[in-house]
Scaffold this motif. Structure first.
Motif, short mmCIF file in Angstrom:
data_model
loop_
_atom_site.label_atom_id
_atom_site.label_comp_id
_atom_site.label_asym_id
_atom_site.label_seq_id
_atom_site.Cartn_x
_atom_site.Cartn_y
_atom_site.Cartn_z
N VAL A 12 36.32 -25.59 29.13
CA VAL A 12 35.89 -24.66 28.38
C VAL A 12 35.14 -25.39 27.06
CG1 VAL A 12 37.68 -23.01 28.45
CG2 VAL A 12 38.32 -25.10 27.04
N PHE A 13 34.18 -24.79 26.66
CA PHE A 13 33.16 -25.34 25.69
C PHE A 13 31.97 -24.50 25.00
CE2 PHE A 13 31.47 -24.89 30.01
CZ PHE A 13 30.16 -24.41 29.94
N ALA A 14 31.33 -24.95 24.12
CA ALA A 14 30.34 -24.18 23.38
C ALA A 14 29.13 -25.09 23.74
CB ALA A 14 30.74 -23.95 22.04
N LEU A 15 28.01 -24.41 23.46
CA LEU A 15 26.69 -25.29 23.49
C LEU A 15 26.39 -25.70 22.12
CD1 LEU A 15 24.61 -22.83 25.77
CD2 LEU A 15 25.67 -24.91 26.36
N ARG A 16 25.60 -26.83 22.07
CA ARG A 16 25.04 -27.18 20.79
C ARG A 16 24.32 -26.10 20.15
NH1 ARG A 16 26.20 -32.73 19.90
NH2 ARG A 16 26.74 -33.92 21.65
N ASP A 17 24.14 -26.39 18.82
CA ASP A 17 23.37 -25.25 17.96
C ASP A 17 21.76 -25.58 18.37
OD1 ASP A 17 25.51 -24.47 16.66
OD2 ASP A 17 25.08 -25.89 14.78
N GLY A 18 21.25 -24.38 18.54
CA GLY A 18 19.75 -24.31 19.15
C GLY A 18 19.63 -24.43 20.67
N VAL A 19 20.88 -24.48 21.59
CA VAL A 19 20.65 -24.68 22.89
C VAL A 19 21.02 -23.24 23.51
CG1 VAL A 19 21.75 -25.66 24.85
CG2 VAL A 19 21.29 -26.91 22.91
N SER A 20 20.02 -22.91 24.37
CA SER A 20 20.08 -21.66 25.08
C SER A 20 20.91 -21.53 26.38
CB SER A 20 18.84 -20.97 25.10
OG SER A 20 18.05 -21.79 26.15
N GLU A 21 21.40 -20.32 26.84
CA GLU A 21 21.73 -20.41 28.27
C GLU A 21 20.68 -20.79 29.30
OE1 GLU A 21 23.63 -16.74 29.44
OE2 GLU A 21 25.14 -17.22 27.66
N GLU A 23 18.37 -22.87 28.90
CA GLU A 23 18.11 -24.29 28.92
C GLU A 23 19.36 -25.02 29.63
OE1 GLU A 23 17.29 -27.94 25.64
OE2 GLU A 23 17.81 -25.68 25.09
N PHE A 24 20.48 -24.61 29.41
CA PHE A 24 21.58 -25.09 29.77
C PHE A 24 22.14 -24.87 31.20
CE2 PHE A 24 26.30 -24.75 30.63
CZ PHE A 24 26.61 -26.42 30.34
N VAL A 101 26.09 -29.92 25.10
CA VAL A 101 27.45 -29.15 24.75
C VAL A 101 27.94 -29.76 23.74
CG1 VAL A 101 29.80 -28.89 25.81
CG2 VAL A 101 27.62 -28.68 27.33
N LYS A 102 28.62 -29.09 22.99
CA LYS A 102 29.28 -29.57 21.62
C LYS A 102 30.45 -30.38 22.30
CE LYS A 102 28.60 -25.85 18.56
NZ LYS A 102 29.10 -24.75 17.59
N PRO A 103 30.85 -31.46 21.18
CA PRO A 103 31.79 -32.50 21.90
C PRO A 103 33.14 -32.11 21.84
CG PRO A 103 30.71 -33.03 19.52
CD PRO A 103 30.18 -31.80 20.08
N ASP A 104 33.51 -31.01 21.41
CA ASP A 104 34.94 -30.58 21.57
C ASP A 104 35.38 -29.90 22.87
OD1 ASP A 104 33.47 -28.43 21.00
OD2 ASP A 104 35.06 -27.88 19.30
N ALA A 105 34.57 -29.98 23.84
CA ALA A 105 34.92 -29.34 25.16
C ALA A 105 36.39 -29.88 25.50
CB ALA A 105 33.87 -29.75 26.26
#
Length: 114
Positions: A12-21, A23-24, A101-105
């Motif tokens: 489970v994760f979130a993308l870093r600010d400014g990163v689009s699906e 792109e990811f 990806v944000k580091p709190d995955a």
């Protein structure tokens, strides 16, 4: 004879600010496809979390869940050992994905019980 049950390695994760699906997703697909090509996994899926009014308040913050499906626990453990070796190909794919990806995955295994 005991039935072999699939095992899912999920994150489970979130993308870093400014990163689009857009792109990811190619980077995530490349990582998952590598595990399939190497014979560690049989498939995968990626889901975006959709909020349910009044529910989910105790869950950690995440936007996406990725699931890599292995035939059994032995194949999942082999895949994990493969990643720990930091081979050039898997490491470069993994790093390219993780930069977005944000580091709190967080990660967990699921085994089917019924």
């Amino acid at each position: 004879m005991q039935e072999i049950s699939p095992v899912s390695f999920s994150g489970v994760f979130a993308l870093r600010d400014g990163v689009s699906e857009k792109e990811f997703l190619p980077r995530l697909h490349a990582v998952f496809q590598h595990f399939i090509d190497m014979g560690f996994a049989t498939g995968y899926r990626v889901m975006r979390r959709e909020a349910l009014d009044g529910f989910g308040k105790t869950l950690p913050a995440f936007t996406y869940r990725g699931e890599l499906v292995h035939t059994d626990l032995e194949r999942e453990h082999a895949a994990y050992e493969y990643v720990k070796q930091h081979g050039e190909q898997v490491n470069s794919l993994h790093v390219a994905m993780n930069l977005l990806v944000k580091p709190d995955a967080d990660f967990f295994l699921e085994t089917r019980i019924a």
